[in-house]
Motif scaffolding. Structure first.
Motif, PDB file in Angstrom:
ATOM      1  N   PRO A 347      31.314  57.879  25.994  1.00 30.44           N
ATOM      2  CA  PRO A 347      32.310  57.487  24.837  1.00 30.44           C
ATOM      3  C   PRO A 347      33.280  58.140  24.507  1.00 30.44           C
ATOM      4  N   PRO A 348      33.408  59.407  24.693  1.00 32.67           N
ATOM      5  CA  PRO A 348      34.784  60.075  24.306  1.00 32.67           C
ATOM      6  C   PRO A 348      36.044  59.643  25.132  1.00 32.67           C
ATOM      7  N   GLY A 349      35.788  59.016  26.119  1.00 31.79           N
ATOM      8  CA  GLY A 349      36.988  58.580  26.893  1.00 31.79           C
ATOM      9  C   GLY A 349      37.241  57.152  26.269  1.00 31.79           C
ATOM     10  N   GLY A 350      36.652  56.291  25.448  1.00 29.19           N
ATOM     11  CA  GLY A 350      36.816  55.346  24.882  1.00 29.19           C
ATOM     12  C   GLY A 350      36.835  53.940  26.173  1.00 29.19           C
ATOM     13  N   LEU A 351      36.801  52.876  25.595  1.00 37.20           N
ATOM     14  CA  LEU A 351      36.756  51.606  26.367  1.00 37.20           C
ATOM     15  C   LEU A 351      38.014  51.630  27.265  1.00 37.20           C
ATOM     16  N   GLN A 352      37.820  51.259  28.492  1.00 34.28           N
ATOM     17  CA  GLN A 352      39.097  51.150  29.491  1.00 34.28           C
ATOM     18  C   GLN A 352      38.784  50.307  30.511  1.00 34.28           C
ATOM     19  N   PRO A 353      39.705  49.816  31.370  1.00 33.79           N
ATOM     20  CA  PRO A 353      39.278  49.069  32.503  1.00 33.79           C
ATOM     21  C   PRO A 353      38.834  50.015  33.487  1.00 33.79           C
ATOM     22  N   ILE A 354      37.950  49.760  34.235  1.00 29.63           N
ATOM     23  CA  ILE A 354      37.072  50.489  35.170  1.00 29.63           C
ATOM     24  C   ILE A 354      36.437  49.447  36.239  1.00 29.63           C
ATOM     25  N   ASP A 355      36.085  49.824  37.387  1.00 31.74           N
ATOM     26  CA  ASP A 355      35.232  49.210  38.299  1.00 31.74           C
ATOM     27  C   ASP A 355      33.828  49.293  37.868  1.00 31.74           C
ATOM     28  N   GLY A 356      33.215  48.185  37.847  1.00 27.04           N
ATOM     29  CA  GLY A 356      31.799  48.134  37.105  1.00 27.04           C
ATOM     30  C   GLY A 356      31.025  49.107  38.296  1.00 27.04           C
ATOM     31  N   SER A 357      31.289  49.480  38.881  1.00 27.30           N
ATOM     32  CA  SER A 357      30.314  50.462  39.711  1.00 27.30           C
ATOM     33  C   SER A 357      30.423  52.031  39.152  1.00 27.30           C
ATOM     34  N   ALA A 358      31.190  52.165  37.984  1.00 31.43           N
ATOM     35  CA  ALA A 358      31.321  53.409  37.285  1.00 31.43           C
ATOM     36  C   ALA A 358      30.824  53.222  35.811  1.00 31.43           C
ATOM     37  N   TRP A 359      30.264  52.150  35.454  1.00 31.71           N
ATOM     38  CA  TRP A 359      29.933  51.615  34.078  1.00 31.71           C
ATOM     39  C   TRP A 359      28.964  52.756  33.512  1.00 31.71           C
ATOM     40  N   MET A 360      29.052  53.169  32.107  1.00 31.49           N
ATOM     41  CA  MET A 360      28.272  53.979  31.664  1.00 31.49           C
ATOM     42  C   MET A 360      27.800  53.576  30.279  1.00 31.49           C
ATOM     43  N   PRO A 361      26.834  53.807  30.037  1.00 31.73           N
ATOM     44  CA  PRO A 361      26.060  53.343  28.551  1.00 31.73           C
ATOM     45  C   PRO A 361      26.986  54.294  27.547  1.00 31.73           C
ATOM     46  N   TYR A 362      26.818  53.514  26.298  1.00 32.46           N
ATOM     47  CA  TYR A 362      27.213  54.506  25.093  1.00 32.46           C
ATOM     48  C   TYR A 362      26.236  55.487  24.604  1.00 32.46           C
ATOM     49  N   GLN A 363      26.048  56.554  25.368  1.00 34.65           N
ATOM     50  CA  GLN A 363      25.346  57.821  25.239  1.00 34.65           C
ATOM     51  C   GLN A 363      25.926  58.975  25.541  1.00 34.65           C
ATOM     52  N   ALA A 364      25.411  60.086  25.154  1.00 37.55           N
ATOM     53  CA  ALA A 364      26.356  61.455  25.404  1.00 37.55           C
ATOM     54  C   ALA A 364      25.946  61.544  27.229  1.00 37.55           C
ATOM     55  N   ALA A 365      26.956  61.968  27.788  1.00 33.46           N
ATOM     56  CA  ALA A 365      27.144  61.931  29.074  1.00 33.46           C
ATOM     57  C   ALA A 365      26.019  63.286  29.710  1.00 33.46           C
ATOM     58  N   THR A 366      25.559  64.079  28.563  1.00 36.69           N
ATOM     59  CA  THR A 366      24.740  65.162  28.990  1.00 36.69           C
ATOM     60  C   THR A 366      23.324  64.335  29.032  1.00 36.69           C
ATOM     61  N   LEU A 367      23.073  63.319  28.771  1.00 37.60           N
ATOM     62  CA  LEU A 367      21.785  62.614  28.906  1.00 37.60           C
ATOM     63  C   LEU A 367      22.010  61.182  28.838  1.00 37.60           C
ATOM     64  N   PRO A 368      22.688  60.471  29.858  1.00 34.63           N
ATOM     65  CA  PRO A 368      23.191  59.318  29.938  1.00 34.63           C
ATOM     66  C   PRO A 368      22.157  58.129  29.867  1.00 34.63           C
ATOM     67  N   THR A 369      20.718  58.377  30.131  1.00 33.72           N
ATOM     68  CA  THR A 369      20.024  57.475  30.140  1.00 33.72           C
ATOM     69  C   THR A 369      18.516  58.316  30.217  1.00 33.72           C
ATOM     70  N   PRO A 370      17.477  57.762  29.377  1.00 37.60           N
ATOM     71  CA  PRO A 370      16.218  58.684  29.376  1.00 37.60           C
ATOM     72  C   PRO A 370      15.463  58.251  30.679  1.00 37.60           C
ATOM     73  N   PRO A 371      14.988  59.572  31.332  1.00 38.98           N
ATOM     74  CA  PRO A 371      14.266  59.323  32.620  1.00 38.98           C
ATOM     75  C   PRO A 371      13.118  58.697  32.754  1.00 38.98           C
ATOM     76  N   PHE A 372      12.921  57.044  32.373  1.00 33.41           N
ATOM     77  CA  PHE A 372      11.713  56.479  32.878  1.00 33.41           C
ATOM     78  C   PHE A 372      12.466  54.649  32.779  1.00 33.41           C
ATOM     79  N   ALA A 373      11.398  54.081  33.190  1.00 34.87           N
ATOM     80  CA  ALA A 373      11.976  52.553  33.232  1.00 34.87           C
ATOM     81  C   ALA A 373      12.189  52.075  32.033  1.00 34.87           C
ATOM     82  N   ASP A 374      13.197  50.663  32.234  1.00 39.74           N
ATOM     83  CA  ASP A 374      13.444  49.823  31.154  1.00 39.74           C
ATOM     84  C   ASP A 374      12.484  49.160  30.417  1.00 39.74           C
ATOM     85  N   HIS A 375      11.656  48.553  30.760  1.00 44.46           N
ATOM     86  CA  HIS A 375      10.846  47.492  30.329  1.00 44.46           C
ATOM     87  C   HIS A 375       9.187  48.282  30.027  1.00 44.46           C
ATOM     88  N   VAL A 376       8.925  48.583  28.804  1.00 45.74           N
ATOM     89  CA  VAL A 376       9.509  47.834  27.687  1.00 45.74           C
ATOM     90  C   VAL A 376      10.124  49.167  26.929  1.00 45.74           C
TER      91      VAL A 376
END
Length: 476
Positions: A347-376
């Protein structure tokens, strides 16, 4: 016939009248200090509040304890607020020391503030100190063998809560800070561990947290999969591609308020967890409705166990379906395509044109996604279960609560929000819905993980409330 109990030392009136709320607040402080994963936190709260309930039940004419049923019941002349308060406190203390031994000094301080002498802890059931100690001992003894692996004795590593089921991810770890080629995602429909730098700057690759949780013995559910929801969209299906595109569109259009919602429910600076939020909300309800310990002990007993069982049910689905998080799906599907999104800085870098292979969620880079599966979604399941219990207990969905997030207080994007933002919820359902949608805003869950989690949580909450109600009415 039971012998009359010696009178315990009186606690200050201001503390004795809100014993349960005080210990709930202390438990939340311990969780903030230790920062366990969400299902572990929910379990610890359930253990503490079940021990408190069992101690209280000994001083109620009808209630049945979860372990000793009516065996600890004292004669009617001892059913006083003072006896209840002391028994509840000794039970809370023993349970929390077991769950958070590193925080013992905090629990000692709470007992001292209540004017209670730890030297009076006893197994003498003629004393409220003994009732509390015995009640907690029964709960703790069972929890040490409930499948959570709290003691580490089920796994070769001997690490507390370590997985012992043999779970192994289908994908190699993804290095989050770099673009991810499709060749690094072997099974794009399955969960993938992430490698990133945590808040201390260390490079970490967390495993699937609480992979053993479907084997934990629940409070009210017959089995972990009793209400297991249907499968998520299959990779390669039109529905799968549509949910990925929808998430991408949502993230590109986030408003300041939606960003505040995302960060608030993600825990903010304290790392608050879903069960902890709802236990705080219950404190508000207790104050709003003028509850004392007799109402509080039942409310928190039902609420904490609803979160406990919600964690078991949600993790059953997470492990069973082993579904990919958005970061895996989007980096695979959008690889080689230019999109508008957040790059490696997050998020600090703001929205920008990127290759989809580098996509990041709107989360802190120090915990980009919790470590377990999506559903549910765990947030959705915990929150819907909590909303159901609070509605059933109070007899209404009415909530009427609000929190203010000060201008410039956000962590993800320093300087935001540009002005104070108030999050307010007219109903418990509103709060649960916002908790769920916040994970879509944050890019860490697909929409179906939220809707399925909400439905699952409602079923779990109703089941737990009915089981808890039977305990306190003596019909269990």
């Amino acid at each position: 016939m039971p012998q009359p109990a010696p009178a315990p030392a009186p606690a200050p009136d201001s503390l004795r009248k809100r014993t349960v709320v005080g210990w709930n607040d202390t438990a939340l402080q311990a969780i903030r200090a230790q920062r366990p994963s969400a299902p572990m936190a929910a379990r610890s709260l359930a253990i503490a509040h079940t021990a408190m309930y069992d101690a209280w039940a000994a001083y109620d004419p009808s209630a049945l304890g979860t372990r000793y049923r009516a065996a600890l019941r004292r004669q009617a002349g001892e059913h006083t607020a003072q006896h209840k308060s002391v028994a509840i406190s000794f039970a809370a203390y023993a349970a929390l020391v077991d769950q958070f031994p590193a925080q013992k000094a905090m629990f000692d301080a709470r007992m001292a503030a209540l004017g209670l002498d730890l030297a009076r802890a006893t197994r003498d059931a003629a004393r409220p100190e003994g009732i509390g100690t015995i009640a907690a001992a029964g709960v703790v003894a069972d929890c040490h063998h409930d499948g959570a692996n709290q003691l580490g004795d089920l796994s070769p590593s001997r690490v507390p809560y370590a997985d012992y089921t043999g779970y192994s991810p289908r994908n190699p770890a993804m290095l989050v800070m770099a673009s991810t080629p499709r060749s690094a995602i072997l099974d794009p429909g399955r969960w993938q561990p992430l490698t990133y730098r945590n808040a201390s700057g260390a490079l970490v690759t967390p495993g699937f947290a609480a992979a053993c949780w479907p084997r934990v013995a629940p409070f009210a559910l017959r089995t972990a999969n009793q209400f297991r929801p249907g499968a998520p969209a299959a990779f390669g299906s039109p529905e799968y591609a549509e949910q990925a595109r929808h998430l991408l569109d949502v993230q590109q259009a986030l408003t300041e308020k939606q960003k505040v919602v995302t960060e608030y429910w993600a825990g903010g600076a304290t790392g608050e967890l879903p069960a902890c939020y709802w236990c705080q909300f219950a404190q508000f309800i207790s104050e709003r409705d003028g509850y004392g310990d007799d109402q509080d002990v039942k409310l928190f007993f039902a609420l904490a166990n609803a979160n406990f069982d919600a964690g078991i049910a949600a993790w059953d689905a997470k492990v069973f379906y082993d579904s990919a998080r958005p970061i895996t799906a989007l980096r695979y599907l959008m690889s080689g395509k230019q999109i508008i999104g957040y790059g490696p800085e997050g998020p600090p870098g703001g929205l920008q044109p990127i290759d989809g292979s580098a996509w990041m969620p709107y989360q802190a880079a120090t915990l980009p996604t919790p470590p377990f599966a999506d559903h549910v979604s765990g947030h959705s399941t915990f929150s819907a279960a909590s909303a159901e219990v609070l509605s059933l207990f109070t007899g209404s969905d009415k909530f009427g609560h609000a929190v203010k997030v000060a201008a410039g207080a956000m962590l993800y994007e320093p300087g935001l929000p540009s002005e104070d933002v108030t999050l307010q919820w007219a109903t418990f359902s509103d709060a649960a819905a916002e908790a769920g949608i916040s994970r879509l805003y944050g890019g860490i869950h697909f929409a179906n993980a939220d809707t399925a989690g909400q439905a699952l949580g409602r079923k779990v909450g109703a089941e737990v409330f009915e089981r808890a109600r039977r305990h306190w009415t003596g019909s269990a």
